[in-house]
Design an enzyme around this catalytic site. Sequence first.
Site, PDB file in Angstrom:
ATOM      1  CG  ASP A  90      -1.580   1.619   0.853  1.00 34.48           C
ATOM      2  OD1 ASP A  90      -3.308   1.173   0.426  1.00 34.48           O
ATOM      3  OD2 ASP A  90      -1.202   2.579   2.141  1.00 34.48           O
ATOM      4  CD  GLU A 122      -3.487  -1.791  -1.157  1.00 38.04           C
ATOM      5  OE1 GLU A 122      -3.259  -1.009  -1.164  1.00 38.04           O
ATOM      6  OE2 GLU A 122      -3.815  -2.473   0.021  1.00 38.04           O
TER       7      GLU A 122
END
Length: 225
Positions: free
Chosen positions: A47, A119
């Site tokens: 992320d 992610e």
Amino acid sequence: MSGDFADRLAHRFADPGLLRQALTHRSLTQGRNRGLASNERLEFVGDRVLGLVIAEWLVERFPGEREGGLGQRLAHLVNQETLAAVAGRIAIGEALIVPASEAATGVRRRATVLADACEALIGALYLDGGLAAARDFIRAHWAEEVAALADAPRDSKTALQEWAQGRGLALPAYRTVSAEGPSHRPRFTVTVSVGEQSAEAAGVTKREAEKAAAAALLARLEAGS
């Protein structure tokens, strides 16, 4: 883990265990170490890496853009919808490691699961090959979305406010319905109301949830106009 999926990546993992972990859904792991054995920690890393690489790319791609426009583009490029779209194009769902019981429920097709796995894959690439490996992957698979952002995305909260003001209505009212999930990946659910109309949506930040709710309500209102 699908060998075909590993072969499709431009990066050859020095530590294949990182790729396996990135593809391991939390439903497969049990007990106190569940979060350590699944892809949740890699998702946390990915992320941050995704945000950095996209921010770097946007500053390069739009040298004359102000911070506000860059921020709108960034929010669009790192949101769940975009992540799930990228995950779908590289067929990450087919490679996810999940229990048979979860596979039967269609977990491999859930946008939240696909976005999280994407992610996690970025996090694995970063830890295995450094920022260059993660950047190469992101620039290869986000090119379509970046190219489509010649104009900054329309801010749904501003658009909904303008819609209400243009009709002499009170400003949109937002209410947080719930806040749940782990601290590194919270999930907020928000409702927004304009007059007698309302809509609800969720996001990993309160602002993201508000924007999603505003977009949903605006689409409904404009369709009914």
